[in-house]
Each structure stands twice: as structure tokens, then as C-alpha cells.
Design a protein around this motif. Structure first.
Motif, PDB file in Angstrom:
ATOM      1  N   PHE A 158     127.740  24.486   3.523  1.00  0.00           N
ATOM      2  CA  PHE A 158     126.969  24.695   4.746  1.00  0.00           C
ATOM      3  C   PHE A 158     126.555  23.387   5.423  1.00  0.00           C
ATOM      4  CE2 PHE A 158     126.180  28.740   2.495  1.00  0.00           C
ATOM      5  CZ  PHE A 158     126.525  29.632   3.507  1.00  0.00           C
ATOM      6  N   LEU A 159     126.326  22.347   4.627  1.00  0.00           N
ATOM      7  CA  LEU A 159     125.738  21.117   5.167  1.00  0.00           C
ATOM      8  C   LEU A 159     126.589  19.887   4.872  1.00  0.00           C
ATOM      9  CD1 LEU A 159     122.057  21.765   3.963  1.00  0.00           C
ATOM     10  CD2 LEU A 159     123.040  22.295   6.204  1.00  0.00           C
ATOM     11  N   GLY A 160     127.871  20.086   4.644  1.00  0.00           N
ATOM     12  CA  GLY A 160     128.723  18.973   4.243  1.00  0.00           C
ATOM     13  C   GLY A 160     128.808  17.864   5.266  1.00  0.00           C
ATOM     14  N   ASP A 161     128.697  18.188   6.559  1.00  0.00           N
ATOM     15  CA  ASP A 161     128.741  17.136   7.572  1.00  0.00           C
ATOM     16  C   ASP A 161     127.522  16.239   7.492  1.00  0.00           C
ATOM     17  OD1 ASP A 161     127.153  19.283   8.328  1.00  0.00           O
ATOM     18  OD2 ASP A 161     127.536  19.005  10.472  1.00  0.00           O
ATOM     19  N   LEU A 162     126.343  16.847   7.232  1.00  0.00           N
ATOM     20  CA  LEU A 162     125.128  16.046   7.095  1.00  0.00           C
ATOM     21  C   LEU A 162     125.122  15.271   5.778  1.00  0.00           C
ATOM     22  CD1 LEU A 162     122.425  18.501   8.489  1.00  0.00           C
ATOM     23  CD2 LEU A 162     123.461  16.536   9.626  1.00  0.00           C
ATOM     24  N   VAL A 163     125.658  15.881   4.715  1.00  0.00           N
ATOM     25  CA  VAL A 163     125.739  15.182   3.429  1.00  0.00           C
ATOM     26  C   VAL A 163     126.623  13.944   3.558  1.00  0.00           C
ATOM     27  CG1 VAL A 163     126.579  15.343   1.060  1.00  0.00           C
ATOM     28  CG2 VAL A 163     125.309  17.250   2.053  1.00  0.00           C
ATOM     29  N   SER A 164     127.827  14.127   4.106  1.00  0.00           N
ATOM     30  CA  SER A 164     128.738  12.983   4.244  1.00  0.00           C
ATOM     31  C   SER A 164     128.200  11.973   5.242  1.00  0.00           C
ATOM     32  CB  SER A 164     130.130  13.457   4.657  1.00  0.00           C
ATOM     33  OG  SER A 164     130.074  14.218   5.855  1.00  0.00           O
TER      34      SER A 164
END
Length: 544
Positions: A329-335
Motif C-alpha cells: 500500500f505504501l511502497g512509494d513512500l517507503v522507497s
């Protein structure tokens, strides 16, 4: 807890290393070449390093300690060190001679200057791998003596040396074009070798104190040493099979594009954090204890094994399920929070998210599977994990080719999305392997593993938390609006980053995600969630 602390510190420093690396090199051609080059000597490390020693040396050595046979334990430690040093030295020498062949096998997409740079880097890196293998021997000694913290903190030194090399040399070389970037990667390779030596050196004093009469020898006179070697063969083959799988992914990614290759290796750094923090931590702590338990009678040993496997798998699932949901769900913010700086931009973060989505599918299976494999090693049965690893790799290779190289073009997707299908393929076959391991384990020691109904409750809580986090992310993006005049075109679309920095965005979404996950899982009767709430309540003075 100590293993977790050590792994967390090491992984955090690894993230700092990747962030600094991304700042100076991003997804440049030299970055892809360096990451691929690092994979080649790492094959030797993985073949003779921690995973193999955990499956062959630790069960025998820890059982001798459990029997209070310190003299035989010291003889085994010395003989294994001597044999390991000899084998590693020969492999390093052969590896340096055969480097061009390895480069062609691991990264067939490299040609011309890319291939020449890869060959130079690998030859610099190979000696450092020998020190990492000996460092894994130190880890086996320390873990068997229940000294968990130092062995898992040692890689912090390795990361610090690499970070220091980037900080000192990065500013001098990245502004000078391709030739300067290649020079920076060569300096970085020397930093890797120095870091590898220091990672081994910091463990040696404590190891020497633990060993009563350490004398390195190359000898097979001891029956216990022969047992280690008997276990060693199948475990090495098993690790070799797993490394073949990693080679397949690297090779396919190099055929897609340099960006796909470097992003795949960035993605692995991120999604291996929960695998290491929870799967490796639990498995590493449990293996010596399961090996000690096998010194008891069979019925008693099986009962102890079931208890440790059940408790370990529940702990793993409770923490890894939300980790997988966060990547989904939040992979863009994690990366973005971890890597978005300098030459690694918003478009790179979003592309990396696609790869993390695929990886999230098999995250739980990969971590629980490590615990099941450790149980077989404790039972001195390394052949079963080997057989199922072969099944996994055979299926994975076929799936990876079909999904990563063949399917995207047929569906009209950008070719670079094939890298996301690589991680998806690995996740699918991880479930196959873990299911086979569990079934075999149940036939040997009785019912083990996750109870029925637990995973659906955990996934349900994680999905609810993920949807809440998505709503928060959408609200923040809509409220703050895109950054004016900033955009990157990729795949026919203009990717415009929001004004909110990814670090702040991750905090703003991850906190409600975590609260909702714990609350919903507690409401669904998951004991681990209730224990967390009670512990937090006691800390805050709200509960006894």
C-alpha cells in the motif's frame, strides 16, 4: 531480542548506505554494474557463509556444548575453521581467474565498457568475500554460545566503511561523467574489502575467549567433523540452488534494462529488512536451542521442537504480515523515504514501488520458510530443504521467464515492468516451498506451524490498516497539491511528486496504519496484538 537488535542496527545502517549510494549514483549505468558485480563474489559468501554454517556446523557444535563436551567442541571449531579457510582461499583464487566468465553468466546484458568495469570490480571484491565467510564462522561460534548481539552488529562496521568511502570520494567523482562514476565504484569496491576484513576482525577477540583450546587444523579425524561435512554437502547444494535463483533474477533484470537491474537490487535491500529482522532473527535464535533439544529423547525432542516452531512462526507472521501490507500500500513512500535523494528521484521511487508490490506476495512464506528449514537442520536432515529448494528454483525460473520477459510485451505494458513480475514470481514459488517444508515437518514431528485461521485474521487487519493509510495518503496529496513545475515523464505519463516530503508522508500514513492493524488484530482475538497493547499500557501506566 538480541538478534533482532543486532539485525535492526545492521539493516538501518544498510539503508543509510543505500541512501548515500543512491544520492551519488542513483540508477546510473555504473550503479547497475557495481550492484551486479557485488553479487558475483557474494555467491561465494552465500555458498560457504552463514546459511551453510547454520545448517551444518551450528547443529553439531551446539549439541556438543549441550552435552558439556567442550574439548570435542573446540576440536570441531578448529577443524571447521581450517577446512573453511582452505576452501575459501581456493575459491577466491579461482574466482578471480574466472571473473570474465562469471560476469557473462550473472549479467549477460552487459557489453563493452559495462562488462569491462564489472570484471575490474569483481576482481577487487573477491578477496573481501573470504573475510565475510570467516566472519560467518565467528557467528556460528558466538550463536552457539548464546552471544547473539556481537555477531549481528558486526556488519554495521562493513556498512560504515562503505558509507565513509562514498562520503569522502563521492563529491570528487560524481560530477565528472561516466569515467568519474566508474572511478568512484572502484574506490567503493576497495572500501567493501576493507569493511569485510573489519567485520571479521571485530569478532575475533570474543571468539578466542570462548574457545578453550583453539587450534586451526585441516583434519577429518573427528567423527563430529565428519558429521559437519556430511551435513555440509546438501546444505551447500541447497544454498547453491538458492543462489542460482538469485542469478536468474539478476540475469533477467540485466536483459530488461540497467534501471531494472539496479532497482531490483534496491528492492531486495528493502524487502529483506522484515525477512532478516523477524525471519532471520527468530530462526538464528531458535536453531541452537532446537539443536540442543535433539540431545534429549525423541519424543521429548519432538515436543520441544513443536513448541519452538509454533511460537516462532506466530511471532514471524504477526510482524511480517503488516510489513508486506506496508510494501503493497505504501511502497512509494517507503522507497522515497529511504532512497529519494540526489540522483534518485520521485519517478525512481514509484518504479521501485512496483517491484515491492510483487515482493509483498511472498514475504510471509520466505520468512516462515527459514524457520522450517532451521528445524530440519536441527534434526540433521539438510536433504529435505535441498529437494524443495530445487523445486522452488525450477518453478521460479520458468515463471520468471514467462512473467518477466514474455508477458509484459504481450499485455502492452512497458518492458521495464518485467522487473516487478520477477519479484512476484519469487513470491509465488516461496509459498510452494514453504508449504512443502511444513507438510514434511508435520510427518516427522507432528502438527506444527501456523494455526488455521490466524493468517486470514492478520491479513484482514493489515488490509484494513492499509486502506486507512491509503486514504490518509490520498488526502495529504490532494490537500497539498503537486509541486509546481516539477515532473518526470515515464511510460507515457507525467509523474508529478507531491509537496509533502516522502519521510513526512511515510510517518503520517504509517502511524495510523500501525494503530489500526494492532487494534483490528486484537479485536479479532490475535494474542500477540493483545500482548502488545498490554505492554504499551503498562509503559504508559494505564494497565498492570
Amino acid at each position: 531480542m538480541l538478534v533482532g537488535i543486532g539485525i535492526l542496527a545492521s539493516r538501518l545502517m544498510g539503508l543509510v548506505r543505500e541512501r548515500v549510494f543512491a544520492h551519488y549514483l542513483g540508477n546510473a549505468e555504473a550503479a547497475a554494474v557495481f550492484k551486479a558485480a557485488l553479487r558475483i563474489p557474494n555467491f561465494l559468501q552465500n555458498l560457504f557463509g552463514e546459511g551453510v554454517l547454520s545448517g551444518s556446523f551450528i547443529p553439531v557444535y551446539a549439541q556438543l556444548l549441550g552435552k558439556k563436551d567442550a574439548d570435542e567442541a573446540d576440536r570441531v571449531a578448529g577443524a571447521v575453521f581450517g577446512l573453511l579457510a582452505l576452501a575459501t582461499g581456493v575459491m577466491v583464487a579461482l574466482g578471480m581467474l574466472a571473473t570474465p566468465l562469471f560476469v557473462d553468466l550473472i549479467a549477460p546484458g552487459f557489453e563493452g565498457g559495462e562488462r569491462d568495469l564489472a570484471v575490474r570490480l569483481v576482481r577487487i571484491l573477491f578477496p573481501g568475500t573470504g573475510f565475510l565467510v570467516l566472519s560467518a564462522w565467528c557467528l556460528g561460534i558466538l550463536n552457539s554460545h548464546r552471544r547473539f548481539l556481537l555477531s549481528y552488529l558486526a556488519p554495521v562496521v562493513w556498512n560504515i566503511v562503505i558509507i565513509a568511502t562514498l562520503l569522502v570520494m563521492g563529491g570528487q567523482y560524481t560530477a565528472g561523467g561516466r569515467a568519474a562514476e566508474e572511478a568512484l565504484t572502484e574506490w567503493l569496491a576497495y572500501g567493501v574489502v576493507l569493511g569485510s576484513f573489519l567485520q571479521f576482525a571485530v569478532q575475533v577477540p570474543t571468539v578466542m575467549r570462548l574457545l578453550g583450546h583453539f587450534r586451526p587444523v585441516v583434519s577429518l579425524a573427528s567423527a563430529s567433523v565428519r558429521q559437519v561435512l556430511k551435513n555440509f554437502g546438501p546444505v551447500v547444494l541447497g544454498r547453491g540452488v538458492v543462489q542460482f535463483s538469485a542469478w536468474v533474477d539478476t540475469a533477467f533484470a540485466s536483459l530488461i534494462s540497467n534501471r531494472a537491474l539496479s532497482s531490483l537490487l534496491y528492492a531486495q535491500t528493502i524487502y529483506l529488512i522484515p525477512v532478516s529482522l523477524f525471519g532471520m532473527a527468530v530462526s538464528a535464535a531458535e536453531l541452537p536451542e532446537m539443536a540442543r533439544a535433539t540431545a534429549d529423547g525423541e519424543a521429548q525432542a519432538h515436543e520441544k521442537l513443536r513448541g519452538r516452531i509454533d511460537a516462532g512462526s506466530r511471532r514471524i507472521a504477526f510482524w511480517v504480515v503488516p510489513s508486506a501490507a506496508a510494501l503493497l500500500f505504501l511502497g512509494d513512500l517507503v522507497s522515497g523515504a529511504l532512497l529519494q535523494t540526489g540522483r534518485f528521484g520521485a519517478a525512481d521511487s514509484r518504479y521501485l514501488w512496483y517491484l515491492l508490490m510483487g515482493a509483498s506476495v511472498g514475504l510471509v512464506a520466505s520468512t516462515v520458510g527459514r524457520l522450517y528449514a532451521s528445524a530440519f537442520y536441527a534434526l540433521k536432515d539438510p536433504k529435505t530443504p535441498l529437494r524443495y529448494a530445487i523445486v522452488r528454483v525450477a518453478l521460479g525460473t520458468v515463471k520468471a521467464y514467462f512473467l518477466a520477459l514474455w508477458l509484459p510485451e504481450r499485455l502492452g505494458f512497458p518492458r521495464e515492468l518485467g522487473a516487478a513480475f520477477l519479484t512476484l514470481s519469487s513470491g509465488i514459488v516461496a509459498w510452494v516451498e514453504t508449504t512443502l517444508l511444513r507438510r514434511k515437518l508435520r510427518s516427522m514431528v507432528g502438527p506444527v506451524g501456523l494455526p488455521s485461521g490466524l493468517l486470514p485474521r492478520l491479513y484482514g487487519a493489515a488490509v484494513v490498516g492499509g486502506l486507512v493509510a491509503l486514504a490518509v495518503k490520498q488526502g495529504l496529496t490532494g490537500l497539498l497539491g503537486p509541486m509546481p513545475g516539477v515532473g518526470v515523464e515515464w511510460g507515457g505519463a507525467l509523474l508529478v511528486p507531491p509537496r509533502l516530503h516522502p519521510v513526512l508522508g511515510l510517518l503520517a500514513t504509517a502511524i495510523p496504519f500501525g494503530v489500526v492493524y494492532f487494534a483490528v488484530s486484537a479485536a479479532l482475538g490475535v494474542p500477540e496484538a493483545g500482548a502488545v497493547f498490554r505492554k504499551v499500557g503498562r509503559k504508559l501506566g494505564l494497565a498492570r
